[in-house]
Design an enzyme around this catalytic site. Sequence first.
Site, PDB file in Angstrom:
ATOM      1  CD  GLU A 163      11.457  17.627  -7.341  1.00 15.35           C
ATOM      2  OE1 GLU A 163      10.681  17.210  -6.534  1.00 15.35           O
ATOM      3  OE2 GLU A 163      11.516  17.367  -8.581  1.00 15.35           O
TER       4      GLU A 163
ATOM      5  CD  GLU B 169       6.468  14.668  -8.305  1.00 15.20           C
ATOM      6  OE1 GLU B 169       6.571  14.583  -9.592  1.00 15.20           O
ATOM      7  OE2 GLU B 169       6.912  14.986  -7.497  1.00 15.20           O
TER       8      GLU B 169
END
Length: 261
Positions: A143, A242
Site C-alpha cells: 500500500e 478505514e
Amino acid sequence: MLKFAANLSMLYPELAFLDRYEAAAADGFAGVECMFPYEAPAALVRERIDAAGVAQVLFNAPPGVAGRGERGLAALPGRRDEFQAGIELALSYATMLACPNVHVMAGLAPQGASREAMLDCYRENLDWAARQARSAGVNVLIEPINTRDIPGYFLNRQEDAHAVVQAVNATNLKVQMDLYHCQIAEGDVTARLRQYLPTGRVGHLQIAGVPLRQEPDRGELDYGWVFGVLRELGYDGWIGCEYRPAGATSAGLRWLAAARA
C-alpha cells in the site's frame, strides 16, 4: 453492488476489539478488516467471525518490534529473519481466519539509507512472501501511504507500487489502493482508478474522508462520484472503510445507505 468492509481497528472504538465483529454485522457489513488481530488467539478471533457471520477480508502482517513505532520490515535490509517470522505468523492467522489478503508494510526509510538497496530488499522480501502466501491461498498486498500521516514511509505513490508488483511478477502480489492516501499524496483519484483497476493489479480498496480521515461523506473527495466510477469499471472487490468516525460509528453510516441505494 459495491462491497464494503468495516475496519475494526478504527470503527466502533468504544468497544473491545473482539466485540466489534458483532457490531459491524449489526450495521450490515458483510466483511471486516483490521490492522493487527494478534492481540487475541486466532481461534478466538475465528469464533467471533463465525458468530457474527462476517468475512475477514484483510489484515496486516506484524509491523516490527512493538513499542518502537515501526511501520513494517519489508524494505529494511538486515531485518530479513524478523520479516520472515512475521509473515509466517500472519499466514497462520490468515489460514485460521480464512482471510484472503495480508497487507505487508514496507517500513520507514532509515536516515541516510540507500533507496536502491531498500528497493532491492523490498522486492526480494515480497517475492519470498508471495511464494509462501501462494501455498496458503493468500494474496500479499502493498500500500502506498502518504508521508503526511507517516513521515519517511518508503512507498508513497501508486506508480511505484505497480512497478514493484510488475518487477516481482507474482500472481498473488497486488496493490492495496487507499483512496485517502492517494488523494493526499497524488490527487486525480478517479483517473488513477481508471488507469490501474483494469490492470488486475489492484487487490483491495480503502476509503476515508480527506483531509480529516472521517466518514467518506465529509471532506474534499466526492465519494458519490468515486463510487459511480467504480460501478462503471465493474470493480467487484472489497472496499475497506478505514476511517475514524466523527461520533458514534453507527450514527455516521448515512453515507453507506446512500452508496448501496
